[in-house]
Design a protein around this motif. Sequence first.
Motif, short mmCIF file in Angstrom:
data_model
loop_
_atom_site.label_atom_id
_atom_site.label_comp_id
_atom_site.label_asym_id
_atom_site.label_seq_id
_atom_site.Cartn_x
_atom_site.Cartn_y
_atom_site.Cartn_z
N PHE A 71 -0.62 74.51 5.57
CA PHE A 71 -0.75 73.44 6.55
C PHE A 71 -1.87 73.70 7.56
O PHE A 71 -2.16 72.83 8.39
CB PHE A 71 0.57 73.25 7.31
N HIS A 72 -2.50 74.88 7.49
CA HIS A 72 -3.51 75.24 8.49
C HIS A 72 -4.66 74.24 8.55
O HIS A 72 -5.08 73.83 9.64
CB HIS A 72 -4.05 76.64 8.19
N GLN A 73 -5.19 73.86 7.39
CA GLN A 73 -6.35 72.97 7.39
C GLN A 73 -6.00 71.61 7.98
O GLN A 73 -6.79 71.02 8.73
CB GLN A 73 -6.89 72.80 5.96
N MET A 74 -4.82 71.10 7.66
CA MET A 74 -4.36 69.83 8.20
C MET A 74 -4.27 69.90 9.73
O MET A 74 -4.74 69.01 10.45
CB MET A 74 -2.98 69.48 7.62
N LEU A 75 -3.69 70.99 10.23
CA LEU A 75 -3.53 71.15 11.67
C LEU A 75 -4.87 71.34 12.36
O LEU A 75 -5.07 70.86 13.49
CB LEU A 75 -2.59 72.32 11.96
N ARG A 76 -5.80 72.03 11.69
CA ARG A 76 -7.13 72.20 12.26
C ARG A 76 -7.83 70.85 12.40
O ARG A 76 -8.56 70.61 13.37
CB ARG A 76 -7.96 73.16 11.40
N LYS A 77 -7.65 69.98 11.41
CA LYS A 77 -8.27 68.65 11.48
C LYS A 77 -7.72 67.86 12.66
O LYS A 77 -8.47 67.17 13.37
CB LYS A 77 -8.03 67.89 10.17
N LEU A 78 -6.41 67.97 12.89
CA LEU A 78 -5.81 67.29 14.04
C LEU A 78 -6.37 67.85 15.35
O LEU A 78 -6.72 67.10 16.27
CB LEU A 78 -4.29 67.44 14.01
N ASN A 79 -6.45 69.18 15.43
CA ASN A 79 -6.96 69.82 16.64
C ASN A 79 -8.41 69.46 16.90
O ASN A 79 -8.83 69.23 18.04
CB ASN A 79 -6.80 71.34 16.55
N LYS A 80 -9.20 69.42 15.83
CA LYS A 80 -10.61 69.09 15.96
C LYS A 80 -10.79 67.68 16.50
O LYS A 80 -11.75 67.39 17.24
CB LYS A 80 -11.31 69.22 14.60
N ALA A 81 -9.88 66.79 16.14
CA ALA A 81 -9.94 65.41 16.63
C ALA A 81 -9.41 65.28 18.05
O ALA A 81 -9.46 64.20 18.65
CB ALA A 81 -9.15 64.49 15.70
N CYS A 105 5.52 59.88 15.31
CA CYS A 105 5.09 60.96 14.42
C CYS A 105 6.08 62.11 14.52
O CYS A 105 6.91 62.17 15.43
CB CYS A 105 3.68 61.44 14.80
N ARG A 106 5.98 63.02 13.57
CA ARG A 106 6.82 64.22 13.54
C ARG A 106 5.96 65.35 13.02
O ARG A 106 5.04 65.12 12.22
CB ARG A 106 8.02 63.98 12.61
N ASN A 107 6.23 66.57 13.43
CA ASN A 107 5.38 67.66 12.96
C ASN A 107 5.38 67.70 11.42
O ASN A 107 6.39 67.41 10.79
CB ASN A 107 5.84 69.00 13.57
N PRO A 108 4.23 68.00 10.82
CA PRO A 108 4.09 67.83 9.37
C PRO A 108 4.97 68.73 8.53
O PRO A 108 5.34 68.35 7.40
CB PRO A 108 2.60 68.13 9.13
N LEU A 109 5.35 69.88 9.03
CA LEU A 109 6.16 70.79 8.22
C LEU A 109 7.58 70.25 8.06
O LEU A 109 8.14 70.23 6.95
CB LEU A 109 6.17 72.20 8.84
N ASP A 110 8.18 69.81 9.16
CA ASP A 110 9.51 69.20 9.07
C ASP A 110 9.46 67.88 8.31
O ASP A 110 10.39 67.53 7.60
CB ASP A 110 10.08 68.95 10.47
#
Length: 330
Positions: free
Chosen positions: A309-319, A154-159
């Motif tokens: 990208f906040h919502q996407m990252l929050r979903k990852l953190n929540k999981a 995987c790679r960070n979503p912004l890059d």
Amino acid sequence: MEATNTKAKEQIEKEFKELKLSLPKAAWFENSAMVLYKSFWCPQYFLKGAITFQNYFEAQDGDIILASLPRTGTTWLKSLLYTIINRDNFSSQFSQHPFHTKNPHDLVLYLEGLDLSTIIVGNQPLPRLFATHLPYLSLSDSIKTSQCRIVYVCRNPLDTFVSLWHFYLQFERNKDIHPNMELMEEYIGKYCKGESPFGPYEDHLLGYWEESNRNPQKVLFLEYEGLKKEPKAHLKSLADFVGCPFSEEEEKQNVIDEIIKLCSLKSLKEMEVNKNGNFSPMVENKTFFRKGEVGDWTTHFTPSMAKQFHQMLRKLNKAGFSFTYYRMNL
């Protein structure tokens, strides 16, 4: 066998035509159609291959599958895995390595890009090495039930978005598109809603991450940023995982360092085949080699773009997932 193949081809063609008409559609740039197939956005030109792979591919216990989203380090991992597995076939300096004449994508094929006869015959030498962009849930059942191993990067979503953006803009059919900040912000919105090739991003990542937690002997989960930061340690772990560990003698002879050097972006980018060759009629080999930098998104995004990208990252953190090697200061 020929009659069986003919019948299978007819069934695939029928299913493909029906799905192409019935599935929800979207576009990643004007000329790149996607369909919503089994909860992910499949580029239409891969749909028939995905159907073929899911229904007819029989994994072998020795197979190694590289899984990833596009533009997350796939080319780099293909080159590393291919060289690790086949290193006994080359001289110590790799002067005769196939990379001098072939792009890594020509050596490690996508499962969803194979035709039926290739999938059924499967006459590659063992261990067989393949790649896929399909989500974990959409893999062939034989991959999940066999003892084959999966390497996921995987790679960070912004890059990842920035690399994907530039990649598609280089397609011949997109040459007339004039990119600007407004268009980029529109596509960031699509990407963050999951409407991108093989997306949604977070579902793809979490599918493999969760399986790696359940079965670490089956799935090795890697971060692109970690490979950049600690390439030697990651290469040793990768070699151990695929059953091709480096010997003490190889370490003394700096074989690991030589592989890292050979497979570096700088090295591959300078090879003549990747300067002038073509992967397909619409994609040049050089398209696969851009910057490979960590944090390149900061030179492209405005604060409002990054916030999408906040919502996407929050979903990852929540999981329960967080990037080990990269912190995004949004």
